[in-house]
Design a protein around this motif. Structure first.
Motif, short mmCIF file in Angstrom:
data_model
loop_
_atom_site.label_atom_id
_atom_site.label_comp_id
_atom_site.label_asym_id
_atom_site.label_seq_id
_atom_site.Cartn_x
_atom_site.Cartn_y
_atom_site.Cartn_z
N GLY A 185 -4.76 -4.76 -7.36
CA GLY A 185 -5.00 -4.37 -8.76
C GLY A 185 -6.33 -4.91 -9.27
N ASP A 239 -1.58 1.27 -3.18
CA ASP A 239 -0.65 1.58 -4.27
C ASP A 239 0.64 0.80 -4.05
OD1 ASP A 239 1.08 2.70 -6.09
OD2 ASP A 239 0.53 4.77 -5.66
N LEU A 241 3.36 1.23 -5.25
CA LEU A 241 4.57 2.06 -5.26
C LEU A 241 4.71 2.86 -3.96
CD1 LEU A 241 4.44 3.20 -9.00
CD2 LEU A 241 5.54 1.20 -7.99
N ALA A 273 -5.11 -10.42 -10.56
CA ALA A 273 -5.33 -10.89 -11.93
C ALA A 273 -4.71 -9.91 -12.92
CB ALA A 273 -6.83 -11.01 -12.20
C1 LIG Z 1 -4.51 -5.05 -16.57
S1 LIG Z 1 -5.33 -4.33 -15.22
C2 LIG Z 1 -6.09 -5.73 -14.47
C3 LIG Z 1 -7.37 -5.36 -13.78
C4 LIG Z 1 -8.17 -6.56 -13.26
N1 LIG Z 1 -7.43 -7.27 -12.25
C5 LIG Z 1 -8.54 -7.48 -14.40
O1 LIG Z 1 -7.83 -8.49 -14.59
O2 LIG Z 1 -9.51 -7.21 -15.10
C6 LIG Z 1 -3.99 -3.98 -14.07
C7 LIG Z 1 -4.45 -3.35 -12.77
O3 LIG Z 1 -3.31 -3.01 -11.98
C8 LIG Z 1 -3.58 -1.76 -11.35
N2 LIG Z 1 -2.35 -1.05 -10.98
C9 LIG Z 1 -1.42 -0.49 -11.79
N3 LIG Z 1 -0.50 0.16 -11.08
C10 LIG Z 1 -0.83 0.01 -9.77
C11 LIG Z 1 -0.25 0.45 -8.54
N4 LIG Z 1 0.87 1.19 -8.51
N5 LIG Z 1 -0.85 0.10 -7.39
C12 LIG Z 1 -1.98 -0.63 -7.39
N6 LIG Z 1 -2.59 -1.08 -8.53
C13 LIG Z 1 -2.02 -0.76 -9.70
C14 LIG Z 1 -4.32 -1.00 -12.44
O4 LIG Z 1 -5.00 0.13 -11.93
C15 LIG Z 1 -5.23 -2.07 -12.98
O5 LIG Z 1 -6.43 -2.13 -12.29
#
Ligand SMILES: C[S@@+](CC[C@H](N)C(=O)[O-])C[C@H]1O[C@@H](n2cnc3c(N)ncnc32)[C@H](O)[C@@H]1O
Length: 389
Positions: A185, A239, A241, A273
């Motif tokens: 993420g 992903d 999921l 994060a």
């Molecule tokens: C609140 S953001 C945090 C982004 C970064 N880590 C930051 O702290 O600035 C949450 C992150 O989780 C990712 N995310 C959400 N669902 C996801 C999934 N199914 N698989 C992978 N990443 C996912 C989002 O795309 C996003 O980049």
């Protein structure tokens, strides 16, 4: 661009709202029509670093808060925005009605968002904009991001959890030196970029074509720092999921077989994060952590930052932090797990490590460490005998 529309379900990161002395430059519209901005994240000089006591709270927080407020006031006067007040002096907020009376999700999901543009850049993001801060370019991370997004696009903003995790990484250069690391993420990529100034290789992972291409641009923008340190960042789809890594060569940013083998054989750290804000996604994240750690050849340490956000919910008729509570529940489940493959220990890391980047390290920001150790073969055998007897 005359009309300013903020969707009712947009979220704006405090990082972009309160970045002191920030000048948001709009660089382009991305391919779903969202304005893309570029911000600079400066490493604090020793004189600028806030003092921390043992509890991790800032000793000079009053003065810092004051200066942040002054900056906000300056920005407000720049924008010349007068809040609308009613006869009693209360804020008069007009809510924009929901427009999805048809219940058609596709019509709602991609409405153009136009946040207030403070400054528009005429140069491309990859050009070096010549203002005073670029003189110490090596001390600055430049990142493209959007400013206010629907929940499904939160990764296009930078969140405070990324800055807390980045500070922790910078406070432990020897720990991460030469390591192979997977970030889950990763969003705009800030933490992976910081990690790559120490680690040998960082797999910077997330989902979504727009997001991953923005992340790739951010890696290029900061390539000089990464290259100089001898590190490398590979942006890949992962992903939570899905149960497998995508190795289809026709899919952009999929994994090669060599990369899959590399992460299984060599990963010693996973970092993430601000990734726990929706219970189903948190469950997916923990399933992913479990799967990865079970396939790794060695012990692995996971660092997860989280911001404990309090919300009023109708379900509880009170203020609660449900997403945080669910995260803690998942940590406990992992620690209690007996599967004969790995054993997990969980601990919170006190936020007393130095602050290298500029943001408000509020008490609600937490960092957690999970250690996954392979269960020795003999122990695994006896566990499985106990389970079957
Ligand atoms: C609140 S953001 C945090 C982004 C970064 N880590 C930051 O702290 O600035 C949450 C992150 O989780 C990712 N995310 C959400 N669902 C996801 C999934 N199914 N698989 C992978 N990443 C996912 C989002 O795309 C996003 O980049």
């Amino acid at each position: 661009m005359n009309q300013i529309i903020l969707q009712h379900d947009n979220v704006l990161s405090d990082v972009h709202m309160f970045l002191p002395k920030a000048r948001q430059r709009m660089t382009r519209l991305n391919n779903v029509g969202q304005p893309v901005f570029i911000s600079k994240f400066k490493f604090l000089s020793n004189a600028e670093k806030p003092e921390r006591n043992d509890e991790g709270t800032r000793e000079n927080s009053d003065t810092e808060t004051h200066s942040a407020q002054e900056d906000d006031e300056e920005e407000d006067s720049e924008r010349n925005v007068e809040p609308a007040l009613d006869e009693d002096g209360d804020l008069d907020v007009t809510h924009r009605p929901r427009n999805d009376s048809t219940g058609d999700d596709s019509s709602r999901s991609r409405e153009v968002v136009c946040p207030v543009i403070l400054k528009q850049s005429h140069k491309s993001a990859l050009q070096n904009e010549d203002d005073e801060t670029d003189e110490c370019f090596d001390d600055i991370i430049r990142l493209e991001h959007t400013m206010a997004t629907p929940l499904e696009d939160v990764g296009k903003q930078v969140w405070r959890g990324a800055l807390l995790l980045a500070d922790f990484i910078l406070s432990k250069p020897l720990l991460f030196k030469g390591a192979t690391v997977v970030e889950l993420g990763a969003g705009a990529g800030l933490t992976s970029i910081i990690m790559a100034t120490l680690a040998k290789r960082v797999y910077c992972t997330d989902v979504g074509e727009d997001l991953l291409s923005m992340c790739r641009r951010n890696i290029s923008l900061n390539e000089h720092m990464i290259e100089r340190a001898g590190g490398e960042v590979r942006v890949r789809q992962l992903d939570w999921l899905q149960s497998d890594l995508c190795t289809d060569p026709d899919v952009d940013l999929s994994w090669t077989e060599e990369e899959v083998a590399d992460i299984h054989d060599n990963t010693s750290f996973i970092i993430a994060a601000d990734v726990c804000y929706d219970d189903d996604l948190t469950d997916g994240l923990f399933r992913t952590l479990y799967r990865l750690c079970s396939n790794f050849a060695h012990a692995c340490t996971v660092f997860i930052s989280i911001e404990k956000r309090f919300n009023f919910t109708l379900r509880n008729m009170d203020v609660s932090c449900d997403a945080y509570n669910h995260f803690r529940h998942c940590l406990s489940q992992l620690e209690d797990l007996v599967d004969g493959q790995c054993s997990y220990t969980v601990e919170q890391i006190p936020s007393t490590f130095p602050q290298f980047l500029q943001y408000e390290r509020i008490d609600q920001l937490e960092l957690w460490k999970v250690t996954a150790k392979r269960v020795p073969f003999d122990e695994a055998q006896s566990n499985s005998k106990q389970c079957t007897s």
